[in-house]
Write a protein that holds these residues in place. Structure first.
Motif, PDB file in Angstrom:
ATOM      1  N   LEU A  28      48.674  34.795  49.274  1.00  0.00           N
ATOM      2  CA  LEU A  28      47.144  34.710  49.067  1.00  0.00           C
ATOM      3  C   LEU A  28      46.663  34.840  50.602  1.00  0.00           C
ATOM      4  O   LEU A  28      45.304  34.825  50.668  1.00  0.00           O
ATOM      5  CB  LEU A  28      47.064  33.137  48.112  1.00  0.00           C
ATOM      6  N   SER A  29      47.062  33.673  51.512  1.00  0.00           N
ATOM      7  CA  SER A  29      47.367  33.415  52.561  1.00  0.00           C
ATOM      8  C   SER A  29      47.064  34.712  52.829  1.00  0.00           C
ATOM      9  O   SER A  29      45.493  34.363  53.779  1.00  0.00           O
ATOM     10  CB  SER A  29      47.723  32.954  53.667  1.00  0.00           C
ATOM     11  N   ILE A  30      47.993  35.988  53.449  1.00  0.00           N
ATOM     12  CA  ILE A  30      47.363  37.636  53.954  1.00  0.00           C
ATOM     13  C   ILE A  30      45.688  37.696  53.207  1.00  0.00           C
ATOM     14  O   ILE A  30      45.170  38.225  54.347  1.00  0.00           O
ATOM     15  CB  ILE A  30      48.698  37.770  53.823  1.00  0.00           C
ATOM     16  N   ILE A  31      46.055  37.675  51.963  1.00  0.00           N
ATOM     17  CA  ILE A  31      44.801  38.751  51.108  1.00  0.00           C
ATOM     18  C   ILE A  31      43.444  37.364  51.962  1.00  0.00           C
ATOM     19  O   ILE A  31      43.046  38.036  52.464  1.00  0.00           O
ATOM     20  CB  ILE A  31      44.829  38.716  49.995  1.00  0.00           C
ATOM     21  N   GLY A  32      43.978  36.273  51.784  1.00  0.00           N
ATOM     22  CA  GLY A  32      42.485  35.764  52.534  1.00  0.00           C
ATOM     23  C   GLY A  32      41.928  35.547  53.252  1.00  0.00           C
ATOM     24  O   GLY A  32      41.132  35.380  53.973  1.00  0.00           O
ATOM     25  N   VAL A  33      42.625  36.108  54.163  1.00  0.00           N
ATOM     26  CA  VAL A  33      42.418  36.113  55.724  1.00  0.00           C
ATOM     27  C   VAL A  33      41.211  37.490  55.608  1.00  0.00           C
ATOM     28  O   VAL A  33      40.082  37.817  56.382  1.00  0.00           O
ATOM     29  CB  VAL A  33      43.516  36.847  56.853  1.00  0.00           C
ATOM     30  N   LEU A  97      46.183  35.342  40.731  1.00  0.00           N
ATOM     31  CA  LEU A  97      46.076  35.282  42.349  1.00  0.00           C
ATOM     32  C   LEU A  97      44.919  36.226  42.436  1.00  0.00           C
ATOM     33  O   LEU A  97      43.678  35.720  43.345  1.00  0.00           O
ATOM     34  CB  LEU A  97      46.447  36.962  42.954  1.00  0.00           C
ATOM     35  N   PRO A  98      44.361  36.937  41.989  1.00  0.00           N
ATOM     36  CA  PRO A  98      42.355  37.000  41.875  1.00  0.00           C
ATOM     37  C   PRO A  98      41.877  36.065  41.339  1.00  0.00           C
ATOM     38  O   PRO A  98      40.657  36.095  42.646  1.00  0.00           O
ATOM     39  CB  PRO A  98      42.140  38.342  40.335  1.00  0.00           C
ATOM     40  N   ALA A 103      37.954  31.613  44.505  1.00  0.00           N
ATOM     41  CA  ALA A 103      38.344  31.608  44.710  1.00  0.00           C
ATOM     42  C   ALA A 103      38.011  30.866  46.841  1.00  0.00           C
ATOM     43  O   ALA A 103      37.199  30.164  47.308  1.00  0.00           O
ATOM     44  CB  ALA A 103      38.919  29.862  44.712  1.00  0.00           C
ATOM     45  N   THR A 104      38.717  31.476  47.374  1.00  0.00           N
ATOM     46  CA  THR A 104      38.890  31.382  48.742  1.00  0.00           C
ATOM     47  C   THR A 104      38.206  32.278  49.482  1.00  0.00           C
ATOM     48  O   THR A 104      36.826  32.006  50.209  1.00  0.00           O
ATOM     49  CB  THR A 104      40.854  32.138  49.069  1.00  0.00           C
ATOM     50  N   GLY A 105      37.596  33.541  49.172  1.00  0.00           N
ATOM     51  CA  GLY A 105      36.281  34.447  49.205  1.00  0.00           C
ATOM     52  C   GLY A 105      34.856  33.460  48.942  1.00  0.00           C
ATOM     53  O   GLY A 105      34.023  33.741  49.969  1.00  0.00           O
ATOM     54  N   ILE A 106      34.877  32.705  47.991  1.00  0.00           N
ATOM     55  CA  ILE A 106      33.757  31.992  47.990  1.00  0.00           C
ATOM     56  C   ILE A 106      33.458  30.694  48.899  1.00  0.00           C
ATOM     57  O   ILE A 106      32.789  29.933  49.851  1.00  0.00           O
ATOM     58  CB  ILE A 106      33.325  31.610  46.803  1.00  0.00           C
TER      59      ILE A 106
END
Length: 386
Positions: A28-33, A97-98, A103-106
């Motif tokens: 999640l951290s890698i994609i969230g970046v 995960l999605p 939630a991270t992207g917003i």
């Protein structure tokens, strides 16, 4: 909250569950970046709120695109990913995960927008609410007898959802006037104006995050989920107070540095922040470095003694990260993203080599010692340069 409840959680959940949950968090951290291509950081820079609002909405649109891609990936790649990471239980929970990604992207654009508006109190309250939701869910489910991996992953996702809900409601209530002026053409203009963020800052942040998550992923593929659990809990207790304080300082520092850059007083802000970071981080460093193993045994229980040894090995490295991370945001103010990209590439390469070499030559302790030593040297160099 995380520190206070760790003695409870360490007795409710096995190290294996902590380890696999840490692998989920690493992915999640890698994609969230990259979910907003780092445009959320550009929200701080325009002089006019109208221009920042266009960047804010543009960041949300990009987050929507990446979320859609993550749904497809979670459906078709979950079995392959879990096999590669030697974490078969993870496959059953990658569908979450999605949800965590959206939630991270917003949440990221909302966090920077509220930082621009100097709503630091609201940001702090939101962090506490998110942490309370996560920790209370873990403890409550554990006490009721639900102590599997799904509880840890679900609770983490719940905490991520709480933050954008609270921040989004506040923005809708207080900033609807300026957001109503957003135009598609101006969004495109803003994205082009700050294209250095996806071209340089995204890659820099991605390499930095990869460097942070490489230990979890390599320990998972080279050793066992129990080892990953020891490492993840030790890092959680080392990082949590420093991340909580360090990120709060970084938010204020970024806002003040942006203003100071225009007023010619940036050097004063940098030096005063450096001194405060050193004074805040020195005592935890000494405690963990000298008696980390004993602290873990007393607080978490005898089964976590190995995690305490890992904390001792990693203490000095984490101290250098605590000081460097907030100060490195000055490169965003100066639009020197390329320099940070080079540093993060070097950091990633060093960590992969040190962990791989240590795993082959002497086991997990040597791997972590090489990893921490290389990090101390690199972050000391970055601090001197800054």
């Amino acid at each position: 909250l995380g520190i206070l409840l760790s003695p409870v959680l360490s007795r409710l959940f096995a190290p294996e569950a902590f380890g696999t949950a840490a692998v989920f968090s690493s992915i999640l951290s890698i994609i969230g970046v990259i979910v907003c291509l780092r445009y959320e950081r550009a929200i701080m820079l325009p002089e006019k709120d109208e221009d920042a609002a266009n960047l804010f909405v543009g960041s949300l649109l990009l987050a929507g695109i990446f979320t859609a891609l993550s749904v497809v990936s979670a459906v078709f790649l979950r079995e392959s990913v879990s096999r590669w990471l030697k974490a078969p239980e993870l496959a059953s929970y990658l569908w979450i995960l999605p949800v965590a990604i959206v939630a991270t992207g917003i949440g990221l654009p909302l966090r920077y927008w509220n930082t621009r508006r100097k709503r630091f109190g609201l940001l702090s309250i939101t962090r506490v609410a998110a942490s309370a939701g996560t920790q209370s869910t873990c403890v409550g489910a554990g006490l009721l007898g639900y102590r599997d991996l799904g509880v840890l992953i679900g609770a983490r996702t719940l905490g991520l959802v709480i933050s954008p809900v609270l921040l989004g409601w506040n923005v809708w209530r207080r900033d609807s006037k300026v957001l109503s002026q957003v135009q598609g053409k101006q969004i495109i203009i803003g994205l082009k104006r700050y294209r250095k963020f996806p071209l340089a800052s995204t890659w820099s942040s991605l390499f930095n995050t990869l460097a942070q998550q490489v230990p979890t992923l390599l320990l998972s593929t080279s050793f066992s989920q129990t080892i990953v659990g020891y490492y993840s809990l030790s890092m959680r207790l080392i990082q949590l107070p420093m991340v909580f304080i360090g990120q709060a300082i970084a938010q204020v520092f970024l806002q003040r540095a942006s203003v100071a850059q225009h007023g010619g007083t940036l050097n004063i802000v940098v030096h005063s922040t450096f001194r405060r970071l050193v004074s805040l981080g020195l005592f935890p460093l000494l405690v963990l470095g000298l008696i980390g193993r004993e602290v873990f045994v007393v607080v978490l229980g005898p089964q976590w003694a190995e995690a305490g040894v890992y904390a001792q090995i990693l203490a000095l490295w984490q101290f250098s990260v605590f000081i460097s991370s907030p100060l490195s945001t000055v490169l965003t103010v100066l639009e020197r993203q390329g320099a940070l990209l080079g540093f993060n590439i070097l950091l990633l390469v060093t960590r992969v080599l040190s962990l791989s070499m240590g795993a082959k030559l002497g086991g997990v302790r040597l791997a972590l010692a090489l990893y921490a030593g290389g990090g101390v040297v690199l972050y000391a160099g970055l601090l001197l340069w800054l």
